[in-house]
Scaffold this active site. Structure first.
Site, PDB file in Angstrom:
ATOM      1  N   SER A  87       2.823 -11.514  76.859  1.00  0.00           N
ATOM      2  CA  SER A  87       1.362 -11.566  76.771  1.00  0.00           C
ATOM      3  C   SER A  87       0.773 -10.161  76.784  1.00  0.00           C
ATOM      4  O   SER A  87       1.257  -9.289  77.508  1.00  0.00           O
ATOM      5  CB  SER A  87       0.839 -12.377  77.966  1.00  0.00           C
ATOM      6  OG  SER A  87      -0.402 -11.899  78.402  1.00  0.00           O
ATOM      7  N   THR A  88      -0.204  -9.953  75.955  1.00  0.00           N
ATOM      8  CA  THR A  88      -0.953  -8.698  76.037  1.00  0.00           C
ATOM      9  C   THR A  88      -2.399  -9.035  76.315  1.00  0.00           C
ATOM     10  O   THR A  88      -3.051  -9.698  75.520  1.00  0.00           O
ATOM     11  CB  THR A  88      -0.935  -7.908  74.707  1.00  0.00           C
ATOM     12  OG1 THR A  88      -0.774  -8.832  73.641  1.00  0.00           O
ATOM     13  CG2 THR A  88       0.133  -6.875  74.676  1.00  0.00           C
ATOM     14  N   VAL A 123      -0.026  -6.064  80.375  1.00  0.00           N
ATOM     15  CA  VAL A 123       0.937  -6.548  79.403  1.00  0.00           C
ATOM     16  C   VAL A 123       2.084  -7.140  80.200  1.00  0.00           C
ATOM     17  O   VAL A 123       2.515  -6.555  81.181  1.00  0.00           O
ATOM     18  CB  VAL A 123       1.486  -5.399  78.545  1.00  0.00           C
ATOM     19  CG1 VAL A 123       2.275  -5.945  77.375  1.00  0.00           C
ATOM     20  CG2 VAL A 123       0.375  -4.504  78.068  1.00  0.00           C
ATOM     21  N   ASP A 153      -9.992 -15.740  90.159  1.00  0.00           N
ATOM     22  CA  ASP A 153      -9.918 -15.912  88.703  1.00  0.00           C
ATOM     23  C   ASP A 153      -9.158 -17.207  88.417  1.00  0.00           C
ATOM     24  O   ASP A 153      -8.325 -17.276  87.530  1.00  0.00           O
ATOM     25  CB  ASP A 153      -9.219 -14.716  88.056  1.00  0.00           C
ATOM     26  CG  ASP A 153      -9.395 -14.686  86.539  1.00  0.00           C
ATOM     27  OD1 ASP A 153     -10.279 -15.412  86.021  1.00  0.00           O
ATOM     28  OD2 ASP A 153      -8.645 -13.967  85.858  1.00  0.00           O
TER      29      ASP A 153
HETATM   30  P1  ADP Z   1      -3.748 -11.179  82.709  1.00  0.00           P
HETATM   31  O1  ADP Z   1      -4.350 -12.541  82.487  1.00  0.00           O
HETATM   32  O2  ADP Z   1      -4.536 -10.360  83.660  1.00  0.00           O
HETATM   33  O3  ADP Z   1      -3.393 -10.470  81.466  1.00  0.00           O
HETATM   34  P2  ADP Z   1      -1.549 -12.660  83.910  1.00  0.00           P
HETATM   35  O4  ADP Z   1      -0.900 -12.356  85.212  1.00  0.00           O
HETATM   36  O5  ADP Z   1      -2.396 -13.887  83.844  1.00  0.00           O
HETATM   37  O6  ADP Z   1      -2.337 -11.358  83.461  1.00  0.00           O
HETATM   38  O7  ADP Z   1      -0.403 -12.754  82.833  1.00  0.00           O
HETATM   39  C1  ADP Z   1      -0.691 -12.998  81.478  1.00  0.00           C
HETATM   40  C2  ADP Z   1       0.187 -14.103  80.943  1.00  0.00           C
HETATM   41  O8  ADP Z   1       1.547 -13.755  81.066  1.00  0.00           O
HETATM   42  C3  ADP Z   1       0.039 -15.402  81.678  1.00  0.00           C
HETATM   43  O9  ADP Z   1      -0.993 -16.177  81.143  1.00  0.00           O
HETATM   44  C4  ADP Z   1       1.375 -16.054  81.493  1.00  0.00           C
HETATM   45  O10 ADP Z   1       1.429 -16.731  80.263  1.00  0.00           O
HETATM   46  C5  ADP Z   1       2.309 -14.870  81.432  1.00  0.00           C
HETATM   47  N1  ADP Z   1       2.910 -14.622  82.745  1.00  0.00           N
HETATM   48  C6  ADP Z   1       2.461 -13.798  83.713  1.00  0.00           C
HETATM   49  N2  ADP Z   1       3.271 -13.801  84.773  1.00  0.00           N
HETATM   50  C7  ADP Z   1       4.261 -14.669  84.490  1.00  0.00           C
HETATM   51  C8  ADP Z   1       5.422 -15.121  85.192  1.00  0.00           C
HETATM   52  N3  ADP Z   1       5.720 -14.676  86.401  1.00  0.00           N
HETATM   53  N4  ADP Z   1       6.227 -16.010  84.572  1.00  0.00           N
HETATM   54  C9  ADP Z   1       5.936 -16.460  83.350  1.00  0.00           C
HETATM   55  N5  ADP Z   1       4.872 -16.078  82.639  1.00  0.00           N
HETATM   56  C10 ADP Z   1       4.037 -15.191  83.192  1.00  0.00           C
HETATM   57 MN    MN Z   2      -4.367 -14.343  83.432  1.00  0.00          MN
END
Ligand code: ADP
Ligand code: MN
Length: 515
Positions: free
Chosen positions: A259-260, A265, A404
């Site tokens: 995810s970005t 990221v 959030d």
């Molecule tokens: P942000 O929304 O601030 O960019 P997140 O912590 O929500 O950061 O992470 C973004 C995305 O990455 C999440 O929506 C999820 O899909 C994926 N992700 C984040 N942490 C994990 C994890 N521990 N295991 C699997 N997917 C994750």
């Molecule tokens: Mn998020």
């Protein structure tokens, strides 16, 4: 709070499956041949590291530092990723040099040439608007003397006794030397072209082979850079940090970007081996890199500035350190949640602005967000009650408000909901803590009411159920006003007495509100 208890605490929490045994075998060690560029970049890596160490400031938290990454125990000899990282660093250096040369050549001249096409790394955010003259055109200068005559197709020139075939040693040698011009411009051919140098076919072919393979390598790197989001998302220092983790064996491979976002990221990685017995690295990890481009974080000031846990430090910190604090906050908050048994990623390690945690999902596929998954009405109801429960735990046991919380930050995995993304979570006594909680409640109740869960409380009921407060206003506006009044009461008290109201008891205890 135990900041060191960041790795697997075997009996804390819902006991993720990875704690048993790593299903992935031993790493297959790929040995790579080392090119000159790699050797040179190794030096560069050392320089970078030195620079980094010199600039180091005391780490904000005492996370498991020793076993994983130290300057000394880095074996820089055999790691593909290391080589690639270093190569990229080298490429950047190379490009910088190219730019310097470009500048030198162009001087004040009105007509300038650009080496853009010869850069290893094409800047994605290039702001160079200089006129470009294609180097290719000037390279094959039609007025150039001593152009070797080409051998016609028949394979010989001349007549009778003077016949020379294409195998003639002298002609061939000269020709081979001239043909070196066609190698990529970054390929150093020395002065051979200007001299009457005769290269044997064998030497020429070897050189050609080498030049082409270098060219392909450069092209491959280019391509990777252009196409991988990872490249665009993280700066060289972050890459260095990541490859150190791989090199230290803590991570086996970083497979790609999940995810970005604007502020972070997230990458997937296969876990490696822990340096200590008591720590288990999950077989799959998520690496959250908090972006060091500061602008995106401006709108987050209100979360951290007013968080008394960070208050003393905030004013003294530079923006880079503030970003590390986001990562630190996420780590602390996840640890609290883990201790309370809330399903959430387990912290593996925090390094500056890079947080490694267990991966929620399997075989590189992240668990779907609640917003993306279609649940049966039974599961939907189950999820709702689970979340209600988690929100209460979060508030009472962790002394946290997610801040959030929505279907975007809840993952559905293993038949239950997992909470993620808690860097912005605050304690309920945060000056806006209750407002954040109310917003969370609104998101949750709207999602489940729309999702057909008849039992779902409305946002005000949910707020009271989570906080234990008893705000009686029966409409949103009044309700919110009461929330703000409560927050203000607390703030005034802090101003006047220097500490929180007793109803907001501190030190990690759940706040108890009396009417
Ligand atoms: P942000 O929304 O601030 O960019 P997140 O912590 O929500 O950061 O992470 C973004 C995305 O990455 C999440 O929506 C999820 O899909 C994926 N992700 C984040 N942490 C994990 C994890 N521990 N295991 C699997 N997917 C994750
Ligand atoms: Mn998020």
């Amino acid at each position: 709070m135990d900041p060191v208890g960041v790795a697997a605490a075997p009996d804390a929490g819902p006991g993720p499956a990875w704690q048993s045994k790593c299903p992935w075998g031993a790493p297959n060690t790929t040995s790579i041949s080392c090119s000159l560029a790699d050797v040179m970049s190794e030096q560069l890596a050392k320089e970078l590291q030195l620079e980094e160490e010199n600039a180091a400031f005391p780490e904000v938290v005492a996370v498991a530092e020793g076993p994983f990454i130290t300057g000394e125990n880095i074996d820089t000899s055999s790691d593909l990723m290391l080589a690639q990282m270093l190569q990229m660093e080298f490429d950047r250096e190379y490009d910088a040099q190219l730019r310097r040369e470009e500048k030198k050549i162009n001087g004040d001249s009105k007509v300038s040439i650009s080496f853009e096409n010869y850069r290893k790394v094409h800047p994605y955010d290039s702001d160079s608007s200089e006129d470009e003259v294609d180097w290719q055109d000037t390279r094959h200068d039609p007025y150039r003397a001593d152009k070797p005559t080409t051998t016609p197709r028949k394979g010989f020139i001349g007549k009778g006794k003077d016949i020379t075939t294409k195998h003639d040693e002298v002609v061939c040698g000269r020709k081979n030397t001239a043909r070196m011009e066609n190698f990529a411009p970054e390929f150093q051919v020395g002065d051979g072209i200007g001299m009457d140098l005769k290269l044997s076919n064998q030497v020429f072919n070897a050189l050609k082979q080498h030049a082409y393979s270098e060219e392909r390598r450069s092209a491959r790197l280019h391509e990777k850079k252009e196409h991988s989001t990872a490249e665009k998302a993280v700066d060289p220092k972050t890459r260095l940090l990541l490859y150190k983790m791989v090199n230290a064996g803590m991570l086996e491979t970083i497979t790609g970007c999940i995810s970005t976002g604007k502020e972070s990221v997230v990458f997937h990685a296969y876990g490696g081996k822990s340096a200590t017995e008591d720590k288990v690295i999950p077989p799959e990890c998520a690496i959250k890199v908090f972006k060091t481009t500061l602008n995106e974080f401006k709108n987050r000031d209100k979360y951290i500035k007013d968080d008394y846990r960070f208050k003393d430090r905030f004013s003294k910190l530079n923006p880079r350190k503030i970003i590390r604090m986001w990562a630190e906050k996420e780590m602390h908050n996840l640890t609290r949640m883990q201790n309370a048994g809330i399903p959430c990623p387990q912290v593996v390690i925090l390094k500056k602005h890079v947080l490694v945690m267990s991966f929620i999902g399997q075989d590189q596929v992240p668990a779907p967000k609640l917003k993306d998954v279609t649940l049966s009405s039974e599961d939907m109801k189950k999820a709702y009650y689970q979340i209600l429960n988690m929100m209460q735990q979060l508030y009472k046991e962790c002394n946290l408000v997610h801040a959030d919380l929505s279907e975007y930050n809840m993952l559905w995995h293993d038949g239950k909901v997992w909470l993620i993304d808690v860097s912005q979570s605050v304690e309920p006594t945060h000056p806006h803590g209750l407002e954040f909680l109310f917003r969370d409640c609104r998101n949750v109740s709207q999602f489940f009411q729309k999702g057909g869960v008849a039992e779902a409380l409305n946002e005000r009921e949910l707020f009271n159920a989570v906080s234990g407060l008893n705000i009686t206003a029966d409409n949103e506006v009044d309700f919110q006003e009461e929330i703000e009044a409560l927050e203000k009461m607390n703030e005034d008290h802090v101003q006047n007495h220097g500490k929180k109201l007793s109803m907001f008891s501190s030190d990690g205890d759940p706040p108890i509100y009396d009417e």
